[in-house]
Motif scaffolding. Structure first.
Motif, PDB file in Angstrom:
ATOM      1  N   THR A  81      -2.668  -4.271   9.441  1.00  0.00           N
ATOM      2  CA  THR A  81      -2.239  -4.145   7.892  1.00  0.00           C
ATOM      3  C   THR A  81      -1.239  -5.135   7.458  1.00  0.00           C
ATOM      4  N   VAL A  88      -0.264   5.077   3.286  1.00  0.00           N
ATOM      5  CA  VAL A  88      -0.826   5.034   4.606  1.00  0.00           C
ATOM      6  C   VAL A  88      -0.211   6.066   5.465  1.00  0.00           C
ATOM      7  N   VAL A 122       4.469  -1.118   3.123  1.00  0.00           N
ATOM      8  CA  VAL A 122       3.586   0.189   2.836  1.00  0.00           C
ATOM      9  C   VAL A 122       4.370   1.231   2.595  1.00  0.00           C
ATOM     10  N   GLN A 126      -5.089   4.873   3.937  1.00  0.00           N
ATOM     11  CA  GLN A 126      -5.558   4.307   5.401  1.00  0.00           C
ATOM     12  C   GLN A 126      -4.881   5.192   6.522  1.00  0.00           C
ATOM     13  N   ASP A 165       4.594   4.995   4.162  1.00  0.00           N
ATOM     14  CA  ASP A 165       3.845   5.894   5.189  1.00  0.00           C
ATOM     15  C   ASP A 165       4.222   7.350   4.582  1.00  0.00           C
ATOM     16  N   TYR A 219      -2.001  -0.697  14.745  1.00  0.00           N
ATOM     17  CA  TYR A 219      -2.580  -0.376  13.103  1.00  0.00           C
ATOM     18  C   TYR A 219      -1.591  -1.149  12.263  1.00  0.00           C
ATOM     19  N   HIS A 276      -7.321   1.255   9.476  1.00  0.00           N
ATOM     20  CA  HIS A 276      -6.136   0.270   9.235  1.00  0.00           C
ATOM     21  C   HIS A 276      -6.768  -1.259   9.044  1.00  0.00           C
ATOM     22  N   GLY A 277      -6.260  -1.881   8.325  1.00  0.00           N
ATOM     23  CA  GLY A 277      -6.692  -3.300   8.075  1.00  0.00           C
ATOM     24  C   GLY A 277      -7.841  -3.508   6.874  1.00  0.00           C
ATOM     25  N   LEU A 287       0.260   5.351   9.382  1.00  0.00           N
ATOM     26  CA  LEU A 287      -0.048   4.567  10.546  1.00  0.00           C
ATOM     27  C   LEU A 287      -0.043   5.016  11.824  1.00  0.00           C
ATOM     28  N   ASP A 313       0.765  -1.125   0.051  1.00  0.00           N
ATOM     29  CA  ASP A 313      -0.021  -0.111   0.044  1.00  0.00           C
ATOM     30  C   ASP A 313       1.156   1.221   0.015  1.00  0.00           C
ATOM     31  N   ASN A 363      -7.591  -2.357   4.135  1.00  0.00           N
ATOM     32  CA  ASN A 363      -6.901  -1.703   2.585  1.00  0.00           C
ATOM     33  C   ASN A 363      -7.332  -2.735   1.448  1.00  0.00           C
TER      34      ASN A 363
END
Length: 427
Positions: free
Chosen positions: A116, A83, A124, A344, A126, A112, A349-350, A85, A80, A352
């Motif tokens: 994910t 994000v 990810v 996210q 971030d 979080y 979160h989760g 987090l 992803d 996605n």
């Protein structure tokens, strides 16, 4: 039932990091290069890397540990690319900024991050948050579980821009904290721009994030006005190259996007009001597009609820958020390169993987959407050791029941997650 029990026993018997070879027997395999789902394959993992990928249920030396993933499709771990987090949207988000300490956000971020990873996202990017570089290091050291993090740290903005941390403060607080500058990620000149990038290097960032236009959730009126000059963005991009950084540009308005593309950013995030001219420029310059449809739909929905957003934010969320899915559809048809991102932290979160469903709703083929989160995402990150299941690559492998190319809803059922050869989730 016996298959599930055998799989669970095989997974739980593995050490935290499998130094000895482990074989994954997959009923199907998603080939991220071709976008096709292949038949049965065996993936041999050793020392955190993929040692070999063999057709069928290959016969291996006696004593080789094996994980049987019957009925499942194996895919490269997803990435992803957008994000945050360190936070998650709620009606309390704005007041919490005055009440919570950084350590509070850090503790939340641990949960979080684990959500994910459990959802199948082994990496990810971030894009903005002081917590993320520290969380990245804690995950790398094995102190907590989470995805591999490419951290931007503090986003770079202009005075009053989307990532100006003093937006919304009253006069007393503004005088107390003083005007933020390049150290805090706020610039107003070419020299400031260079300094801000160098500060991100000093802080340990992996990527640079700029807010090229106004934003939806910032405490400011405009969500789309351009907020940098071309020269300022070019100074950021050029200085970033000195440190091997790519640059991601948050952008909703057309003019801000145009300036960012002309200045050489790697990706446009959100891209809500992307015009045909901007699409042509992105194709010409090889600029990636990360739509974040999930965030657009989320904020548009929450804007209907009284009190969820401050009144200065609410009209932006209603007007801008609802457009992103249509923009993604037009961009795909125009041939703009698309990679996967959700934003996210705006949404929960989760969750996605729901972005895949929204991409397919927009007319993007399921296979392309899966490539967006695998091989395309690796290209955006500038790495060549992930995003495909091939010998020599990282052993980031996930599995889910069914065939996600035939039915994209299967992405919501991830029940096996391996990152760097370590099993983090099994049925």
């Amino acid at each position: 039932m016996r298959q599930t029990a055998a799989l669970l026993l095989a997974c739980t018997a593995l050490p935290a990091f499998a130094a000895d070879p482990v074989a994954l027997h997959c009923e199907r395999l998603f080939d991220a290069r071709s976008g096709k789902v292949l038949g049965e394959h065996t993936i041999v993992v050793e020392d955190g890397r993929i040692r070999s990928v063999l057709p069928g249920r290959a016969k291996l030396p006696d004593g080789t540990a094996s994980i049987v993933l019957d009925g499942r499709t194996c895919l490269p771990g997803w990435t992803d690319l957008h994000v945050h987090l360190g936070s998650q949207s709620s009606p309390q988000s704005y007041s919490e900024g005055f009440r919570l300490d950084p350590v509070d956000y850090a503790f939340r971020a641990v949960g979080y991050a684990e959500k994910t990873l459990q959802a199948g996202f082994t990496s990810v990017r971030d894009l903005g948050g002081d917590v993320s570089p520290h969380l990245r290091d804690a995950i790398h050291q094995g102190l907590v579980d989470g995805p591999r993090i490419f951290a931007a740290g503090k986003s770079i903005a202009t005075t009053g821009g989307h990532a100006d941390p003093s937006n919304g403060l009253n006069d007393r607080l503004s005088h107390l904290v003083g005007p933020p500058g390049p150290t805090e990620g706020v610039i107003n000149s070419v020299d400031d721009a260079r300094q801000a990038v160098r500060q991100r290097y000093k802080d340990g960032s992996d990527v640079i994030k700029i807010t090229a236009t106004g934003g939806v959730l910032s405490y400011a009126k405009s969500g789309d006005a351009p907020q940098f000059t071309v020269d300022e963005i070019k100074a950021i991009v050029d200085t970033a190259k000195d440190y091997g950084y790519t640059v991601a540009a948050h952008a909703h308005g057309t003019e801000g996007m145009k300036r960012a593309v002309l200045a050489g950013v790697t990706s446009i995030e959100h891209g809500t009001q992307m015009s045909d001219e901007v699409m042509r420029l992105m194709k010409q310059h090889g600029t990636w597009y990360v739509p974040t449809i999930y965030a657009g739909r989320f904020v548009a929905d929450k804007a209907k609820i009284d009190g969820y957003f401050p009144e200065i934010v609410r009209p932006k969320a209603a007007r801008i958020g609802a457009q992103i899915q249509d923009t993604a559809a037009r961009a795909y048809k125009a041939g703009v390169k698309i990679a996967f991102g959700t934003d996210q932290g705006v949404g929960p979160h989760g969750d996605n993987a729901r972005e895949f469903l929204y991409m397919v709703e927009a007319g993007i083929p399921a296979a392309y959407a899966l490539q967006a989160a695998t091989i395309h995402a690796a290209s955006v990150l500038g790495v060549d050791d992930q995003g495909v299941i091939e010998a020599g690559k990282r052993a980031d492998i996930i599995a889910l029941p069914g065939d996600p190319v035939a039915d994209i809803n299967a992405v919501l059922g991830v029940d096996f997650v391996m990152k760097d050869g370590k099993v983090h989730r099994s049925p």
